[in-house]
Motif scaffolding. Structure first.
Motif, PDB file in Angstrom:
ATOM      1  N   VAL A  35       7.533   5.727  -7.059  1.00  0.00           N
ATOM      2  CA  VAL A  35       6.292   5.943  -7.457  1.00  0.00           C
ATOM      3  C   VAL A  35       5.578   4.482  -7.527  1.00  0.00           C
ATOM      4  N   ILE A  36       6.222   3.418  -8.272  1.00  0.00           N
ATOM      5  CA  ILE A  36       5.822   2.222  -8.316  1.00  0.00           C
ATOM      6  C   ILE A  36       5.639   1.591  -7.181  1.00  0.00           C
ATOM      7  N   PRO A  37       6.294   1.568  -5.881  1.00  0.00           N
ATOM      8  CA  PRO A  37       5.939   0.855  -4.632  1.00  0.00           C
ATOM      9  C   PRO A  37       4.732   1.723  -4.067  1.00  0.00           C
ATOM     10  N   ALA A  38       4.610   2.956  -4.138  1.00  0.00           N
ATOM     11  CA  ALA A  38       3.690   3.793  -3.473  1.00  0.00           C
ATOM     12  C   ALA A  38       2.251   3.271  -4.116  1.00  0.00           C
ATOM     13  N   PHE A  39       2.330   3.146  -5.458  1.00  0.00           N
ATOM     14  CA  PHE A  39       1.000   2.559  -6.081  1.00  0.00           C
ATOM     15  C   PHE A  39       0.681   1.173  -5.869  1.00  0.00           C
ATOM     16  N   VAL A  40       1.665   0.242  -5.674  1.00  0.00           N
ATOM     17  CA  VAL A  40       1.227  -0.952  -5.225  1.00  0.00           C
ATOM     18  C   VAL A  40       0.791  -1.032  -3.887  1.00  0.00           C
ATOM     19  N   ILE A  41       1.280  -0.227  -2.870  1.00  0.00           N
ATOM     20  CA  ILE A  41       0.898  -0.413  -1.617  1.00  0.00           C
ATOM     21  C   ILE A  41      -0.536   0.255  -1.745  1.00  0.00           C
ATOM     22  N   ALA A  42      -0.859   1.323  -2.418  1.00  0.00           N
ATOM     23  CA  ALA A  42      -2.326   1.961  -2.714  1.00  0.00           C
ATOM     24  C   ALA A  42      -3.107   0.913  -3.209  1.00  0.00           C
ATOM     25  N   LYS A 102     -20.517   2.440   6.658  1.00  0.00           N
ATOM     26  CA  LYS A 102     -21.535   2.350   5.718  1.00  0.00           C
ATOM     27  C   LYS A 102     -21.107   2.242   4.186  1.00  0.00           C
ATOM     28  N   GLY A 103     -20.375   1.492   3.834  1.00  0.00           N
ATOM     29  CA  GLY A 103     -19.787   1.465   2.547  1.00  0.00           C
ATOM     30  C   GLY A 103     -18.968   2.322   1.929  1.00  0.00           C
ATOM     31  N   ILE A 104     -18.721   3.427   2.884  1.00  0.00           N
ATOM     32  CA  ILE A 104     -18.074   4.702   2.154  1.00  0.00           C
ATOM     33  C   ILE A 104     -16.635   4.524   2.907  1.00  0.00           C
ATOM     34  N   GLY A 105     -15.612   4.595   1.966  1.00  0.00           N
ATOM     35  CA  GLY A 105     -14.243   4.614   2.519  1.00  0.00           C
ATOM     36  C   GLY A 105     -13.341   5.293   1.689  1.00  0.00           C
ATOM     37  N   PRO A 106     -11.788   5.368   1.963  1.00  0.00           N
ATOM     38  CA  PRO A 106     -10.939   6.333   1.413  1.00  0.00           C
ATOM     39  C   PRO A 106     -10.518   5.660  -0.278  1.00  0.00           C
ATOM     40  N   ASN A 107     -10.066   6.283  -1.076  1.00  0.00           N
ATOM     41  CA  ASN A 107      -9.826   5.927  -2.119  1.00  0.00           C
ATOM     42  C   ASN A 107      -8.117   6.333  -2.051  1.00  0.00           C
ATOM     43  N   PRO A 108      -7.194   5.269  -1.744  1.00  0.00           N
ATOM     44  CA  PRO A 108      -5.731   5.704  -1.752  1.00  0.00           C
ATOM     45  C   PRO A 108      -5.312   5.922  -3.174  1.00  0.00           C
ATOM     46  N   ILE A 109      -5.593   5.125  -4.159  1.00  0.00           N
ATOM     47  CA  ILE A 109      -5.122   5.689  -5.407  1.00  0.00           C
ATOM     48  C   ILE A 109      -5.359   6.777  -6.171  1.00  0.00           C
TER      49      ILE A 109
END
Length: 171
Positions: free
Chosen positions: A6-13, A27-34
């Motif tokens: 979990v911790i490395p996944a959230f650090v990468i995100a 146009k300022g719209i991007g993904p939110n990996p967290i």
């Protein structure tokens, strides 16, 4: 999920959120990996408190580094994680179609609550701009969530290891 995954996944995100996601945004719209990692992690795995805790810490760090107000994104990630815990009781995690409503509801709740908190805090925001950008945000998050789902579902459905005494206990 275990702590060492979990911790490395959230650090990468957390690293991808302000860097790579701003580069590939349209146009300022991007993904939110967290957000996507929080939704998929809570939905697939039984110990959701680990994902929620790491997401709140990542949201707080994101607030401290790039946010205007401290605690807004951490609070919205907490509320979104708790909403996902409730969603999880009504939908089957092995169905690929149950990820679609989760992505839609999670994205709308996350951006709706954060926009409302920022608006109450005095930040001038245009609700029309947010409504216009919502389909793009949904599309990005759905694509990212399905990619994460297909990667993470293998571990969620894996059969647990049997104990060496199990064959004697099933008589």
């Amino acid at each position: 999920m275990k702590w060492y995954t979990v911790i490395p996944a959230f650090v990468i995100a957390f690293i991808l959120q302000p860097t790579l996601c701003n580069i590939i945004s349209i146009k300022g719209i991007g993904p939110n990996p967290i957000l996507c990692l929080l939704l998929v992690g809570v939905f697939l795995y039984p110990r959701e408190n680990r994902c929620i805790t790491c997401a709140v810490v990542a949201g707080l760090l994101l607030d401290l580094t790039v946010g205007k107000y401290t605690g807004v994104y951490a609070l919205t990630l907490l509320l979104t994680g708790l909403m996902t815990v409730g969603y999880k009781h009504y939908f089957n995690y092995e169905s690929k179609l149950s990820v679609l409503p989760l992505a839609v509801i999670g994205t709308v709740v996350y951006y709706g609550v954060s926009t409302l908190i920022l608006f109450i805090g005095g930040m001038s925001m245009s609700f029309v701009r947010i409504l216009i950008s919502l389909p793009g945000l949904l599309a990005w998050n759905i694509v990212i969530m399905y990619a994460m789902y297909f990667i993470m579902i293998r571990k969620a459905t894996a059969r647990p290891r049997r104990s060496r005494y199990e064959r004697y206990e099933i008589i």
